[in-house]
Design an enzyme around this catalytic site. Structure first.
Site, short mmCIF file in Angstrom:
data_model
loop_
_atom_site.label_atom_id
_atom_site.label_comp_id
_atom_site.label_asym_id
_atom_site.label_seq_id
_atom_site.Cartn_x
_atom_site.Cartn_y
_atom_site.Cartn_z
N GLU A 164 -29.42 25.40 6.66
CA GLU A 164 -28.33 24.15 5.28
C GLU A 164 -28.71 23.36 4.39
O GLU A 164 -28.33 24.10 2.82
CB GLU A 164 -26.85 23.91 6.03
CG GLU A 164 -26.51 25.63 6.64
CD GLU A 164 -26.57 25.96 8.50
OE1 GLU A 164 -28.00 25.16 8.38
OE2 GLU A 164 -25.72 26.34 8.83
N ALA A 219 -24.98 32.74 6.82
CA ALA A 219 -23.96 32.55 6.00
C ALA A 219 -24.36 33.62 5.00
O ALA A 219 -25.75 33.31 4.50
CB ALA A 219 -22.55 31.71 5.49
N GLU A 263 -25.25 29.10 14.81
CA GLU A 263 -23.70 29.28 15.06
C GLU A 263 -23.11 30.08 16.03
O GLU A 263 -22.25 29.45 16.94
CB GLU A 263 -23.59 28.46 13.98
CG GLU A 263 -24.07 26.21 13.31
CD GLU A 263 -23.16 26.81 11.77
OE1 GLU A 263 -23.11 27.47 11.16
OE2 GLU A 263 -23.43 25.60 11.43
C1 LIG Z 1 -17.78 33.54 7.79
C2 LIG Z 1 -18.90 33.67 7.19
C3 LIG Z 1 -19.71 32.78 8.25
C4 LIG Z 1 -19.71 31.79 6.99
C5 LIG Z 1 -20.49 30.75 8.03
C6 LIG Z 1 -20.65 29.19 7.14
C7 LIG Z 1 -21.74 27.73 7.76
C8 LIG Z 1 -22.84 27.89 7.89
O1 LIG Z 1 -23.19 26.34 8.97
C9 LIG Z 1 -23.54 28.15 6.25
C10 LIG Z 1 -24.47 28.86 6.37
O2 LIG Z 1 -25.21 29.71 7.24
S1 LIG Z 1 -25.76 28.52 4.93
C11 LIG Z 1 -26.68 30.04 5.15
C12 LIG Z 1 -27.95 29.81 6.00
N1 LIG Z 1 -28.69 30.55 6.05
C13 LIG Z 1 -30.63 30.25 4.84
O3 LIG Z 1 -30.58 30.08 4.70
C14 LIG Z 1 -31.36 31.52 5.58
C15 LIG Z 1 -31.34 32.27 4.31
N2 LIG Z 1 -32.62 33.15 4.29
C16 LIG Z 1 -33.59 32.95 4.33
O4 LIG Z 1 -34.80 32.18 4.18
C17 LIG Z 1 -34.71 34.46 4.38
O5 LIG Z 1 -33.80 34.92 4.25
C18 LIG Z 1 -35.51 34.58 5.80
C19 LIG Z 1 -36.45 33.17 6.27
C20 LIG Z 1 -34.05 34.73 7.41
C21 LIG Z 1 -36.56 36.09 5.86
O6 LIG Z 1 -37.19 36.08 4.47
P1 LIG Z 1 -37.55 37.13 4.71
O7 LIG Z 1 -38.44 37.97 5.49
O8 LIG Z 1 -38.90 37.08 3.11
O9 LIG Z 1 -37.10 38.36 3.79
P2 LIG Z 1 -35.96 38.26 2.83
O10 LIG Z 1 -36.52 39.38 1.65
O11 LIG Z 1 -35.38 36.45 2.34
O12 LIG Z 1 -34.90 38.42 2.62
C22 LIG Z 1 -34.04 40.41 3.00
C23 LIG Z 1 -32.95 39.88 2.09
O13 LIG Z 1 -31.39 39.31 3.02
C24 LIG Z 1 -31.00 38.64 2.07
N3 LIG Z 1 -30.99 37.46 3.14
C25 LIG Z 1 -31.41 36.49 3.68
N4 LIG Z 1 -30.48 35.69 4.16
C26 LIG Z 1 -29.56 36.00 3.50
C27 LIG Z 1 -28.34 35.03 3.75
N5 LIG Z 1 -28.22 34.12 4.25
N6 LIG Z 1 -27.17 35.56 2.75
C28 LIG Z 1 -27.27 36.64 2.03
N7 LIG Z 1 -28.72 37.32 1.40
C29 LIG Z 1 -29.21 36.93 2.44
C30 LIG Z 1 -32.69 38.88 1.33
O14 LIG Z 1 -31.63 38.01 -0.04
C31 LIG Z 1 -32.84 39.62 0.80
O15 LIG Z 1 -32.01 40.79 0.12
P3 LIG Z 1 -32.84 40.96 -1.38
O16 LIG Z 1 -31.65 41.95 -1.47
O17 LIG Z 1 -33.68 41.68 -1.50
O18 LIG Z 1 -32.59 39.66 -2.09
#
Ligand SMILES: CCCCCCC[C@H](O)CC(=O)SCCNC(=O)CCNC(=O)[C@H](O)C(C)(C)COP(=O)([O-])OP(=O)([O-])OC[C@H]1O[C@@H](n2cnc3c(N)ncnc32)[C@H](O)[C@@H]1OP(=O)([O-])[O-]
Length: 291
Positions: free
Chosen positions: A165, A99, A145
């Site tokens: 999450e 998300a 998911e």
């Molecule tokens: C209707 C919708 C659907 C809803 C579903 C809800 C239910 C669900 O279970 C809840 C979730 O998924 S909770 C979520 C669970 N997911 C997580 O917790 C994963 C969160 N992400 C991470 O942990 C890291 O980004 C990675 C390890 C994937 C990559 O690391 P890396 O290679 O060092 O890359 P980087 O430099 O980190 O990222 C590059 C750019 O992408 C950006 N961006 C990335 N993910 C984003 C996100 N989810 N969001 C926003 N932005 C996100 C990041 O900010 C950056 O942009 P900036 O403008 O430069 O700031």
């Protein structure tokens, strides 16, 4: 929005995956202006609907507009009689990183409930046609998911799955705590959900989450081949087979077997069942009519 006309609303220049190869695809003046996905009709018979999540700067984080567009595209392909199966993919770095955390940061319980934060997920899960996930790179949180919502998951060797999450103070909300245990069993699912740790494609295959792993640059090609193989069968019978397998996740064995038997008997009311058996006996390729 999905309608008989919607079916062919594909592919305005900026939305298609193969921009510049317009010869292979149709363009329609009423095509939707997708901002966060690209769509294309692929396969030798042009019977595979390909949807590419396209927010590369945010690792395809699933913002609301993206999910709305995804739902519309799935509904349109589902309604199009020429499409046999649908593929959802991302890019080499990310299928989807979950998300959009920036978008949902200020959501409240009230806003989630009132606005139906997850309501578009049903557009994908209600699809009658097979939906295949082709996962390269990160498939985290909502990304994992979304892959699990699909009927089959193929992965590239660089795929990284996880339900992180817990790291941001919440829990999986779009099926992670429910579908994952059904794929991999309780102990593994607990470990994944409670640690937030990522795991790779090979491990995902070993656990039964992913059905096959391919080199990164072969993933899409192999997934299209799978969709085309499914496309050689009767669409009607494919739909019944999908319904029956899905029923296994919803019911007891006894009720599921009854459901299966009813559908199996039901196939004998179709022309395609007759054609399939006739063709076998006459040693020829069946000509299914979706009837
Ligand atoms: C209707 C919708 C659907 C809803 C579903 C809800 C239910 C669900 O279970 C809840 C979730 O998924 S909770 C979520 C669970 N997911 C997580 O917790 C994963 C969160 N992400 C991470 O942990 C890291 O980004 C990675 C390890 C994937 C990559 O690391 P890396 O290679 O060092 O890359 P980087 O430099 O980190 O990222 C590059 C750019 O992408 C950006 N961006 C990335 N993910 C984003 C996100 N989810 N969001 C926003 N932005 C996100 C990041 O900010 C950056 O942009 P900036 O403008 O430069 O700031």
């Amino acid at each position: 929005m999905a309608s008989a006309a919607g079916l062919t609303r594909f592919l305005l220049g900026k939305n298609v995956i193969n921009n510049g190869r317009a010869g292979a695809i149709k363009f329609y003046s009423t095509a939707p202006q997708y901002e966060n996905i690209k769509i294309e009709v692929v396969g030798e018979k042009k019977n595979v609907g390909l949807i590419q999540l396209h927010r590369p700067k945010a690792l395809n984080a699933l913002c609301k507009p993206l999910f709305k567009e995804l739902g519309e595209a799935v509904k349109d392909f589902d309604a199009d009689n020429k499409i046999a199966a649908i593929i959802i993919t991302g890019n080499e770095k990310a299928f989807a990183a979950g998300a959009d955390i920036k978008e949902m940061q200020n959501n409240t319980y009230s806003s989630n409930t009132r606005d139906g934060f997850l309501k578009e997920w049903e557009d994908v899960s209600n699809c009658g046609k097979p939906v295949i996930a082709a996962v390269n790179g990160f498939a985290l949180g909502g990304g994992c998911e979304l892959a699990m919502l699909c009927d089959i998951i193929y992965a590239g060797e660089n795929a990284k799955f996880g339900q992180p999450e817990i790291n941001i103070g919440t829990i999986p909300g779009a099926g992670g705590t429910q579908r994952l245990p059904r794929y991999v069993g309780k102990s593994k699912a607990m470990e994944i959900v409670l640690t937030g740790n990522f795991f790779g494609a090979q491990e995902a295959e070993k656990m039964g989450l992913v059905s096959k792993v391919f080199p990164v640059d072969k993933l899409l090609e192999e997934t299209i081949k799978l969709a085309e193989r499914i496309g050689t069968h009767s669409p009607l019978i494919v739909k019944m087979a999908k319904q029956s397998v899905n029923q296994a996740y919803e019911t007891t064995l006894k009720t599921g077997l009854q459901f299966e038997k009813s559908l199996f008997y039901g196939t004998f009311a179709t022309g395609d069942r007759q054609e399939g058996m006739n063709a076998f006996i006459e040693k020829r390729t069946p000509a299914f009519k979706n009837d």
